[in-house]
Design an enzyme around this catalytic site. Sequence first.
Site, mmCIF file in Angstrom:
data_model
loop_
_atom_site.group_PDB
_atom_site.id
_atom_site.type_symbol
_atom_site.label_atom_id
_atom_site.label_comp_id
_atom_site.label_asym_id
_atom_site.label_seq_id
_atom_site.Cartn_x
_atom_site.Cartn_y
_atom_site.Cartn_z
ATOM 1 N N PHE A 1 34.476 59.325 66.147
ATOM 2 C CA PHE A 1 34.759 60.377 67.127
ATOM 3 C C PHE A 1 33.456 61.134 67.388
ATOM 4 C CE2 PHE A 1 36.440 64.333 68.740
ATOM 5 C CZ PHE A 1 37.622 63.981 69.377
ATOM 6 N N ASP B 1 36.633 61.006 57.296
ATOM 7 C CA ASP B 1 37.361 61.842 58.236
ATOM 8 C C ASP B 1 38.775 61.286 58.313
ATOM 9 O OD1 ASP B 1 38.530 63.067 60.449
ATOM 10 O OD2 ASP B 1 36.586 63.415 61.392
ATOM 11 N N TYR C 1 46.471 69.714 63.104
ATOM 12 C CA TYR C 1 47.242 69.881 64.347
ATOM 13 C C TYR C 1 47.687 68.549 64.944
ATOM 14 C CZ TYR C 1 42.490 69.157 66.142
ATOM 15 O OH TYR C 1 41.242 68.655 66.375
ATOM 16 N N LYS C 2 47.234 67.436 64.357
ATOM 17 C CA LYS C 2 47.659 66.122 64.860
ATOM 18 C C LYS C 2 48.970 65.738 64.157
ATOM 19 C CE LYS C 2 43.030 64.896 66.331
ATOM 20 N NZ LYS C 2 41.709 64.388 65.960
ATOM 21 N N ARG D 1 46.901 55.474 75.188
ATOM 22 C CA ARG D 1 47.163 55.633 73.759
ATOM 23 C C ARG D 1 48.572 56.150 73.518
ATOM 24 N NH1 ARG D 1 43.282 59.399 70.185
ATOM 25 N NH2 ARG D 1 44.272 60.910 71.539
HETATM 26 C C1 LIG Z 1 40.589 65.150 66.484
HETATM 27 C C2 LIG Z 1 39.308 64.802 65.843
HETATM 28 C C3 LIG Z 1 38.267 65.753 65.747
HETATM 29 C C4 LIG Z 1 38.392 67.108 66.375
HETATM 30 O O1 LIG Z 1 37.577 68.055 65.773
HETATM 31 P P1 LIG Z 1 37.869 69.612 66.017
HETATM 32 O O2 LIG Z 1 36.754 70.327 65.385
HETATM 33 O O3 LIG Z 1 39.213 69.910 65.437
HETATM 34 O O4 LIG Z 1 37.914 69.828 67.500
HETATM 35 C C5 LIG Z 1 37.133 65.381 65.060
HETATM 36 N N1 LIG Z 1 36.991 64.152 64.503
HETATM 37 C C6 LIG Z 1 37.974 63.214 64.603
HETATM 38 C C7 LIG Z 1 37.777 61.879 63.982
HETATM 39 C C8 LIG Z 1 39.147 63.512 65.277
HETATM 40 O O5 LIG Z 1 40.098 62.576 65.402
#
Ligand SMILES: *Cc1c(COP(=O)(O)O)cnc(C)c1O
Length: 398
Positions: free
Chosen positions: A113, A184, A209-210, A357
């Site tokens: 990400f 992560d 939050y996911k 998705r």
């Molecule tokens: C959703 C997600 C993020 C989001 O990071 P935030 O700081 O919460 O905006 C980061 N890394 C991964 C792999 C994600 O899936």
Amino acid sequence: MTDFAKTRQMFDIPPGVIYLNGNSLGPMPKAAPNAINSFLMDEWRTELVRGWNTKNWFMQSNTLGDRLGRLIGAPAGSTVVGDTLSIRVFQAVAAALALAPDRRVILSDSGNFPTDLYMVEGLMGLRDVGYELRTPAPEDVLDHITEEVATVMVTEVDYRSGRKHDMQAIIKKAHSVGATVVWDLAHSIGAIPVDMYGTNADFAVGCTYKFLNSGPGGPAFIYVAPRLIDQVAPVLSGWFAHEAPFAFDLNFRPMPGKIDRMRIGTPSIAAFSLLGAALDIWDGVDMLDLRARSIELSEALISGVEAKCPGLTLASPRDPEQRGSHVAFKFEHGYACMQALIAQGVIGDFRAPNIMRFGITPLFTSLEDITQAVDILANILTEKTWQNPEFQSKALVT
Ligand SMILES: *Cc1c(COP(=O)(O)O)cnc(C)c1O
């Protein structure tokens, strides 16, 4: 056995909606309004500043961390919540780098990400000592783990394709060359079984939050192996990480031997109340049951789409063991098609350039939801509804 009919009843999903985006933002638990209201009325309003003691606000980073830790096989006292995932990535990678002061390579992969990579770029810019971020293809990560590597920073489940890394293999290889791994778990926690302790993991970070359903902007978390905690530099050395925050010393002394040293500053207690309500639902959930159900639902989606939706091709691994808990399809008109789906109550999302998705979330998604979603999608393709001009213009958030 986990009772998924019961967990479904614990969510407040608007009528007419089939929600296949719990991998991006989980839906609202029915208990959320009461939880936030009781925080406001029975805690903030009545206790005022006393709430830090009387309502235990000061230790909620830890108590919620312990509750959530159960879902990733983290022992009590090894996980804290607060701040954002981007910040936690920075914090974990900085701590991992400090454990290998003579090494300069941070290994990630090209599927990660972007914010994770951006945060590392920012971190590298702070110390001009020649750090290098390597991003080979995800399937080549294992081969790139060499003695040059200080730390491996990878996302276990790819946010686009749902492809899953082999956690145990990566940790073993990294440890064999004297490196650590920062996981992560954004698309792992609440999605698949994870075993921090059993795999001998070093660091992990993620958001709530996911799949955990704590609401937009819910707190992130960080896990540090208890065997490392005393050596780990907090780097973001805020007063909540101090050995004696209320001594107000002028110098930073990290809390010895405890995960508290990874706390930073005053967290959002309002957001914690929502996380607490969301975690109540998880108390009755067995992650192996959830995994079995997630695979059953994912397979139903894939076979339905392949049978009824010509033009869409699977962009996720076909082998369920290689996937997390979402399924992705490529479709040339993916953005417009997703907008057409959303207009008919089936909510998934789109990731550039052409990925549709669908999150698979057994807590509130049934087999019937999947069958209905496939039928609606098939109809959109037959009728070419996606060609409608209203579905063509891209919104700020896709
Ligand atoms: C959703 C997600 C993020 C989001 O990071 P935030 O700081 O919460 O905006 C980061 N890394 C991964 C792999 C994600 O899936």
